[in-house]
Scaffold this motif. Structure first.
Motif, PDB file in Angstrom:
ATOM      1  N   ALA A 288       0.857  -1.185   0.000  1.00  0.00           N
ATOM      2  CA  ALA A 288       0.000   0.000   0.000  1.00  0.00           C
ATOM      3  C   ALA A 288       0.892   1.234   0.000  1.00  0.00           C
ATOM      4  O   ALA A 288       1.845   1.314   0.773  1.00  0.00           O
ATOM      5  N   ASP A 290       1.459   5.707  -0.587  1.00  0.00           N
ATOM      6  CA  ASP A 290       0.835   7.003  -0.344  1.00  0.00           C
ATOM      7  C   ASP A 290       0.558   7.725  -1.663  1.00  0.00           C
ATOM      8  O   ASP A 290       0.935   7.262  -2.745  1.00  0.00           O
ATOM      9  N   HIS A 309       3.641   2.407   2.756  1.00  0.00           N
ATOM     10  CA  HIS A 309       3.288   2.562   4.178  1.00  0.00           C
ATOM     11  C   HIS A 309       2.826   1.261   4.826  1.00  0.00           C
ATOM     12  O   HIS A 309       2.730   1.186   6.061  1.00  0.00           O
ATOM     13  N   SER A 310       2.556   0.201   4.030  1.00  0.00           N
ATOM     14  CA  SER A 310       2.238  -1.080   4.646  1.00  0.00           C
ATOM     15  C   SER A 310       2.500  -2.207   3.651  1.00  0.00           C
ATOM     16  O   SER A 310       2.414  -2.022   2.433  1.00  0.00           O
ATOM     17  N   ASP A 325      -3.481   1.916  -3.493  1.00  0.00           N
ATOM     18  CA  ASP A 325      -3.452   3.197  -2.788  1.00  0.00           C
ATOM     19  C   ASP A 325      -3.974   2.994  -1.364  1.00  0.00           C
ATOM     20  O   ASP A 325      -4.283   1.859  -0.966  1.00  0.00           O
ATOM     21  N   ARG A 326      -4.081   4.053  -0.621  1.00  0.00           N
ATOM     22  CA  ARG A 326      -4.500   3.933   0.791  1.00  0.00           C
ATOM     23  C   ARG A 326      -5.921   3.410   0.941  1.00  0.00           C
ATOM     24  O   ARG A 326      -6.290   2.886   1.996  1.00  0.00           O
ATOM     25  N   ASP A 327      -6.735   3.545  -0.112  1.00  0.00           N
ATOM     26  CA  ASP A 327      -8.120   3.069  -0.064  1.00  0.00           C
ATOM     27  C   ASP A 327      -8.259   1.626  -0.552  1.00  0.00           C
ATOM     28  O   ASP A 327      -9.372   1.107  -0.642  1.00  0.00           O
TER      29      ASP A 327
END
Length: 375
Positions: A288, A290, A309-310, A325-327
């Motif tokens: 994932a 940003d 970020h993960s 993405d973050r979603d």
């Protein structure tokens, strides 16, 4: 405004034709639909005479063996499906061999599992075999190797298998013979307002949302799997068409203008390596990232650890991973330069920090742009 030029089956250099169980097997007799198969073989012979290579991806093995083995329940256990596939594949191969030989064509059987297309060396070996068979004038008839494929590791439908074969062999057209004449804005069986879409220029989120649940019966496909196949095929530069298959001479009918839906190939054709990455069916994990990393990827950059970020999943260096993405929306996929454990340690850090974090210096990129394909 530039007019859209539709693909022409007459001009195809290499065609993959996918045929489902419901077309191949007569459900009342649990036997091959020999007259229909002969008509398809006649169409294939015409394409061959016109200079096209033809590959058939055919379901039907399990359906052909159900009754003879007493496996008539709607839902079968995995081991029962595998047993039925072992018995039925002989009948399926013989049916195609008989139909094609009647028109002077030699059938060649090939059974594939996802591992054959996900592992690079096996993928190249399968491609070389298919190229050789086509060079010898054969008609490869391909099915998933259901006798050994497990629930966790299988294509699950021959739509995606056909798309993977089209991508693997550099086919320029993929024909899905179906029980429906193309893509509709909604299920026409339940929504009288559903509109038929004759041409799909791009697979947008709106188009993909039109996929429905698989139909009842022996088939494991449905519009959802066909749209998944369309993404694999069109991203590889292959046009795909969905058309009615139940009538005699379905390919000739398509040539004569039968109603259908064409999915146009992506204009930016990819290299063979990137087509293989894009068509991967079993990513081992996900990264994932940003918003800044998303913009960098869209601009053609590699994925750096700082933008991650993960990390999810268990994978090794060189394995296929999805980039979201973050979603949670997929934005790319590629081959990770680090295993999952190392990726977690360096995620969110600058490339200059990698050696201090891991105790050794690897690549600056989490995924190099040469190993990355945008969605």
């Amino acid at each position: 405004m530039t007019s859209i030029v539709l693909p022409d089956l007459k001009a195809a250099r290499r065609v993959v034709v996918k045929i489902g169980s419901a077309l191949v097997v007569d459900p009342d007799r649990a036997a091959p639909r020999t007259t229909w198969l002969d008509s398809v073989a006649r169409d294939i012979a015409a394409l061959r005479a016109n200079g096209a290579d033809v590959i058939v991806v055919s379901s039907g093995a399990i359906a052909l063996a159900r009754h003879s083995l007493g496996l008539t329940r709607r839902t079968l256990r995995l081991e029962e499906k595998q047993a039925a596939a072992s018995v039925g594949q002989i009948r399926l191969a013989q049916a195609w061999a008989d139909a094609l030989s009647a028109h002077g064509l030699v059938a060649a059987q090939m059974l594939l599992t996802p591992g054959d297309t996900e592992d690079r060396r096996r993928y190249l070996n399968a491609r070389a075999t298919l190229d050789t068979l086509l060079g010898l004038g054969c008609i490869p008839v391909i099915n998933e190797n259901d006798a050994i494929a497990t629930t966790e590791i299988r294509f699950g439908d021959n739509d995606r298998l056909a798309a993977r074969v089209a991508e693997m062999t550099g086919a320029d057209q993929l024909v899905l013979l179906s029980d429906i004449d193309g893509l509709y804005t909604a299920d026409p069986r339940t929504d009288p307002a559903a509109r038929h879409l004759p041409v799909i220029t791009a697979l947008t989120d709106e188009i993909e949302a039109m996929g429905g649940a698989p139909p009842p019966g022996y088939s494991s496909g449905g519009m959802r799997t066909k749209l998944m196949a369309a993404r694999i095929a069109t991203q590889a530069g292959c046009a795909m068409v969905i058309t009615i298959g139940k009538d005699m001479r379905p390919l000739s009918r398509l040539l004569d203008g039968a109603r259908c839906s064409w999915f146009l190939p992506a204009p930016d054709g990819r290299s063979a390596r990137k087509r293989w990455i894009a068509g991967g069916l079993a990513p081992a994990g996900s990264l994932a990232i940003d918003a800044g990393a998303c913009h960098a990827l869209a601009a053609g950059s590699s994925l750096l650890p700082a933008g991650v970020h993960s990390v999810t999943g268990t994978f090794e260096r060189g394995d296929l991973v999805v980039v979201t993405d973050r979603d949670g929306r997929e934005v790319a996929r590629g081959l990770s330069a680090y295993g999952a454990a190392d990726a977690r340690q360096i995620a969110g850090h600058r490339s200059d920090d990698i050696e201090g974090l891991l105790g050794w210096r690897g690549r600056d990129e989490m995924i190099h742009r040469d190993d990355l394909v945008l969605r």
